[in-house]
Design a protein around this motif. Structure first.
Motif, PDB file in Angstrom:
ATOM      1  N   ASN A  45     -58.723   4.250  26.910  1.00 39.33           N
ATOM      2  CA  ASN A  45     -57.452   4.742  27.418  1.00 39.33           C
ATOM      3  C   ASN A  45     -56.526   4.872  26.216  1.00 39.33           C
ATOM      4  OD1 ASN A  45     -55.144   5.303  28.799  1.00 39.33           O
ATOM      5  ND2 ASN A  45     -55.252   3.546  30.177  1.00 39.33           N
ATOM      6  N   PRO A  46     -56.005   6.051  25.903  1.00 38.37           N
ATOM      7  CA  PRO A  46     -55.182   6.215  24.709  1.00 38.37           C
ATOM      8  C   PRO A  46     -53.931   5.347  24.704  1.00 38.37           C
ATOM      9  CG  PRO A  46     -55.325   8.281  25.948  1.00 38.37           C
ATOM     10  CD  PRO A  46     -56.176   7.274  26.643  1.00 38.37           C
ATOM     11  N   GLU A  47     -53.433   4.936  25.857  1.00 34.26           N
ATOM     12  CA  GLU A  47     -52.239   4.102  25.905  1.00 34.26           C
ATOM     13  C   GLU A  47     -52.546   2.620  25.719  1.00 34.26           C
ATOM     14  OE1 GLU A  47     -51.924   5.726  29.497  1.00 34.26           O
ATOM     15  OE2 GLU A  47     -51.344   7.626  28.600  1.00 34.26           O
ATOM     16  N   GLU A  48     -53.833   2.282  25.658  1.00 38.21           N
ATOM     17  CA  GLU A  48     -54.231   0.882  25.532  1.00 38.21           C
ATOM     18  C   GLU A  48     -53.907   0.373  24.122  1.00 38.21           C
ATOM     19  OE1 GLU A  48     -58.448   0.075  25.939  1.00 38.21           O
ATOM     20  OE2 GLU A  48     -58.024  -0.401  28.008  1.00 38.21           O
ATOM     21  N   ASP A  49     -53.404  -0.815  24.012  1.00 36.96           N
ATOM     22  CA  ASP A  49     -53.110  -1.353  22.686  1.00 36.96           C
ATOM     23  C   ASP A  49     -54.339  -2.089  22.135  1.00 36.96           C
ATOM     24  OD1 ASP A  49     -51.154  -4.274  23.691  1.00 36.96           O
ATOM     25  OD2 ASP A  49     -53.100  -3.539  24.320  1.00 36.96           O
ATOM     26  N   ALA A  50     -54.294  -2.479  20.890  1.00 30.32           N
ATOM     27  CA  ALA A  50     -55.440  -3.093  20.222  1.00 30.32           C
ATOM     28  C   ALA A  50     -55.830  -4.429  20.852  1.00 30.32           C
ATOM     29  CB  ALA A  50     -55.125  -3.281  18.746  1.00 30.32           C
ATOM     30  N   ALA A  51     -54.893  -5.177  21.405  1.00 32.07           N
ATOM     31  CA  ALA A  51     -55.209  -6.458  22.037  1.00 32.07           C
ATOM     32  C   ALA A  51     -56.101  -6.272  23.252  1.00 32.07           C
ATOM     33  CB  ALA A  51     -53.927  -7.179  22.429  1.00 32.07           C
ATOM     34  N   GLU A  52     -55.852  -5.254  24.032  1.00 31.37           N
ATOM     35  CA  GLU A  52     -56.679  -4.981  25.207  1.00 31.37           C
ATOM     36  C   GLU A  52     -58.107  -4.640  24.793  1.00 31.37           C
ATOM     37  OE1 GLU A  52     -56.170  -5.014  28.515  1.00 31.37           O
ATOM     38  OE2 GLU A  52     -54.160  -5.807  28.309  1.00 31.37           O
ATOM     39  N   VAL A  53     -58.256  -3.848  23.736  1.00 23.33           N
ATOM     40  CA  VAL A  53     -59.587  -3.447  23.282  1.00 23.33           C
ATOM     41  C   VAL A  53     -60.369  -4.658  22.799  1.00 23.33           C
ATOM     42  CG1 VAL A  53     -60.838  -2.100  21.561  1.00 23.33           C
ATOM     43  CG2 VAL A  53     -58.863  -1.113  22.721  1.00 23.33           C
ATOM     44  N   SER A  54     -59.749  -5.530  22.009  1.00 19.52           N
ATOM     45  CA  SER A  54     -60.461  -6.699  21.512  1.00 19.52           C
ATOM     46  C   SER A  54     -60.827  -7.653  22.649  1.00 19.52           C
ATOM     47  CB  SER A  54     -59.636  -7.418  20.448  1.00 19.52           C
ATOM     48  OG  SER A  54     -58.457  -7.926  21.014  1.00 19.52           O
ATOM     49  N   ARG A  55     -59.971  -7.763  23.660  1.00 18.18           N
ATOM     50  CA  ARG A  55     -60.278  -8.629  24.797  1.00 18.18           C
ATOM     51  C   ARG A  55     -61.474  -8.084  25.579  1.00 18.18           C
ATOM     52  NH1 ARG A  55     -55.719  -9.607  29.028  1.00 18.18           N
ATOM     53  NH2 ARG A  55     -56.342  -7.521  29.572  1.00 18.18           N
ATOM     54  N   THR A  56     -61.572  -6.751  25.738  1.00 20.07           N
ATOM     55  CA  THR A  56     -62.702  -6.146  26.442  1.00 20.07           C
ATOM     56  C   THR A  56     -63.987  -6.380  25.672  1.00 20.07           C
ATOM     57  OG1 THR A  56     -61.259  -4.457  27.338  1.00 20.07           O
ATOM     58  CG2 THR A  56     -63.597  -3.993  27.380  1.00 20.07           C
ATOM     59  N   GLN A  57     -63.952  -6.291  24.337  1.00 13.24           N
ATOM     60  CA  GLN A  57     -65.143  -6.526  23.535  1.00 13.24           C
ATOM     61  C   GLN A  57     -65.564  -7.981  23.616  1.00 13.24           C
ATOM     62  OE1 GLN A  57     -63.880  -5.043  19.759  1.00 13.24           O
ATOM     63  NE2 GLN A  57     -64.390  -2.938  20.267  1.00 13.24           N
ATOM     64  N   ALA A  58     -64.616  -8.898  23.593  1.00 15.88           N
ATOM     65  CA  ALA A  58     -64.942 -10.318  23.715  1.00 15.88           C
ATOM     66  C   ALA A  58     -65.525 -10.610  25.084  1.00 15.88           C
ATOM     67  CB  ALA A  58     -63.701 -11.165  23.473  1.00 15.88           C
ATOM     68  N   ASP A  59     -65.015  -9.949  26.106  1.00 17.81           N
ATOM     69  CA  ASP A  59     -65.539 -10.117  27.456  1.00 17.81           C
ATOM     70  C   ASP A  59     -66.982  -9.623  27.523  1.00 17.81           C
ATOM     71  OD1 ASP A  59     -65.312 -10.768  30.224  1.00 17.81           O
ATOM     72  OD2 ASP A  59     -65.147  -8.623  30.646  1.00 17.81           O
ATOM     73  N   GLY A  60     -67.301  -8.547  26.830  1.00 15.91           N
ATOM     74  CA  GLY A  60     -68.670  -8.038  26.793  1.00 15.91           C
ATOM     75  C   GLY A  60     -69.616  -9.033  26.140  1.00 15.91           C
ATOM     76  N   ALA A  61     -69.166  -9.673  25.061  1.00 13.94           N
ATOM     77  CA  ALA A  61     -69.990 -10.678  24.400  1.00 13.94           C
ATOM     78  C   ALA A  61     -70.207 -11.880  25.313  1.00 13.94           C
ATOM     79  CB  ALA A  61     -69.324 -11.120  23.096  1.00 13.94           C
ATOM     80  N   LEU A  62     -69.196 -12.270  26.055  1.00 15.27           N
ATOM     81  CA  LEU A  62     -69.328 -13.383  26.994  1.00 15.27           C
ATOM     82  C   LEU A  62     -70.327 -13.037  28.093  1.00 15.27           C
ATOM     83  CD1 LEU A  62     -68.441 -16.143  28.019  1.00 15.27           C
ATOM     84  CD2 LEU A  62     -66.601 -14.995  29.250  1.00 15.27           C
ATOM     85  N   ARG A  63     -70.277 -11.821  28.596  1.00 15.42           N
ATOM     86  CA  ARG A  63     -71.227 -11.410  29.628  1.00 15.42           C
ATOM     87  C   ARG A  63     -72.654 -11.440  29.114  1.00 15.42           C
ATOM     88  NH1 ARG A  63     -68.451  -6.467  32.981  1.00 15.42           N
ATOM     89  NH2 ARG A  63     -66.543  -7.569  33.430  1.00 15.42           N
ATOM     90  N   ARG A  64     -72.870 -10.962  27.889  1.00 12.42           N
ATOM     91  CA  ARG A  64     -74.217 -10.997  27.303  1.00 12.42           C
ATOM     92  C   ARG A  64     -74.702 -12.436  27.184  1.00 12.42           C
ATOM     93  NH1 ARG A  64     -72.090  -7.181  23.635  1.00 12.42           N
ATOM     94  NH2 ARG A  64     -71.975  -8.790  22.062  1.00 12.42           N
ATOM     95  N   PHE A  65     -73.836 -13.332  26.737  1.00 12.47           N
ATOM     96  CA  PHE A  65     -74.197 -14.739  26.580  1.00 12.47           C
ATOM     97  C   PHE A  65     -74.537 -15.373  27.934  1.00 12.47           C
ATOM     98  CE2 PHE A  65     -72.905 -19.234  26.356  1.00 12.47           C
ATOM     99  CZ  PHE A  65     -73.830 -19.663  25.410  1.00 12.47           C
ATOM    100  N   LEU A  66     -73.734 -15.097  28.946  1.00 11.87           N
ATOM    101  CA  LEU A  66     -73.996 -15.662  30.271  1.00 11.87           C
ATOM    102  C   LEU A  66     -75.288 -15.104  30.858  1.00 11.87           C
ATOM    103  CD1 LEU A  66     -70.410 -15.727  31.765  1.00 11.87           C
ATOM    104  CD2 LEU A  66     -71.764 -17.647  30.923  1.00 11.87           C
ATOM    105  N   ARG A  67     -75.576 -13.819  30.631  1.00 16.57           N
ATOM    106  CA  ARG A  67     -76.843 -13.253  31.098  1.00 16.57           C
ATOM    107  C   ARG A  67     -78.013 -13.909  30.388  1.00 16.57           C
ATOM    108  NH1 ARG A  67     -74.684  -7.785  31.370  1.00 16.57           N
ATOM    109  NH2 ARG A  67     -75.404  -7.554  29.254  1.00 16.57           N
ATOM    110  N   MET A  68     -77.862 -14.213  29.079  1.00 14.66           N
ATOM    111  CA  MET A  68     -78.926 -14.859  28.326  1.00 14.66           C
ATOM    112  C   MET A  68     -79.190 -16.253  28.891  1.00 14.66           C
ATOM    113  SD  MET A  68     -79.074 -15.925  24.321  1.00 14.66           S
ATOM    114  CE  MET A  68     -77.914 -17.250  24.587  1.00 14.66           C
ATOM    115  N   LEU A  69     -78.129 -16.986  29.223  1.00 14.50           N
ATOM    116  CA  LEU A  69     -78.291 -18.330  29.793  1.00 14.50           C
ATOM    117  C   LEU A  69     -78.955 -18.278  31.163  1.00 14.50           C
ATOM    118  CD1 LEU A  69     -74.945 -20.103  28.892  1.00 14.50           C
ATOM    119  CD2 LEU A  69     -77.193 -20.475  27.884  1.00 14.50           C
ATOM    120  N   ALA A  70     -78.667 -17.242  31.914  1.00 13.18           N
ATOM    121  CA  ALA A  70     -79.241 -17.106  33.258  1.00 13.18           C
ATOM    122  C   ALA A  70     -80.679 -16.599  33.214  1.00 13.18           C
ATOM    123  CB  ALA A  70     -78.382 -16.172  34.102  1.00 13.18           C
ATOM    124  N   GLY A  71     -81.139 -16.191  32.031  1.00 15.48           N
ATOM    125  CA  GLY A  71     -82.511 -15.723  31.891  1.00 15.48           C
ATOM    126  C   GLY A  71     -82.698 -14.258  32.222  1.00 15.48           C
ATOM    127  N   GLY A  72     -81.597 -13.517  32.237  1.00 19.89           N
ATOM    128  CA  GLY A  72     -81.669 -12.090  32.599  1.00 19.89           C
ATOM    129  C   GLY A  72     -81.477 -11.186  31.498  1.00 19.89           C
TER     130      GLY A  72
END
Length: 72
Positions: A45-72
């Motif tokens: 979203n062009p109106e999104e600031d840099a903090a929102e983008v970094s939070r979305t990327q960190a959320d993606g890393a957390l999801r990958r980690f949780l999927r790894m723990l769940a065995g998926g």
């Protein structure tokens, strides 16, 4: 729907309209949904600031980690 590339697995993803946008419940007009890995996040979203983008990327890393723990 428009085609895009998933930020996690680089697979085919689609951009879908956010059903809550315009109702005062969301600020992102589009959602990115990956057909391969199941990633769901906000599309660029062009109106999104840099903090929102970094939070979305960190959320993606957390999801990958949780999927790894769940065995998926």
């Amino acid at each position: 729907m428009r085609e895009a590339c998933c930020p996690q697995c680089r697979g085919a993803a689609r951009l879908v309209r956010n059903p809550y946008y315009g109702a005062g419940l969301a600020v992102h007009a589009d959602l990115l949904v990956c057909q391969s890995c199941g990633y769901t996040g906000y599309a660029d979203n062009p109106e999104e600031d840099a903090a929102e983008v970094s939070r979305t990327q960190a959320d993606g890393a957390l999801r990958r980690f949780l999927r790894m723990l769940a065995g998926g």
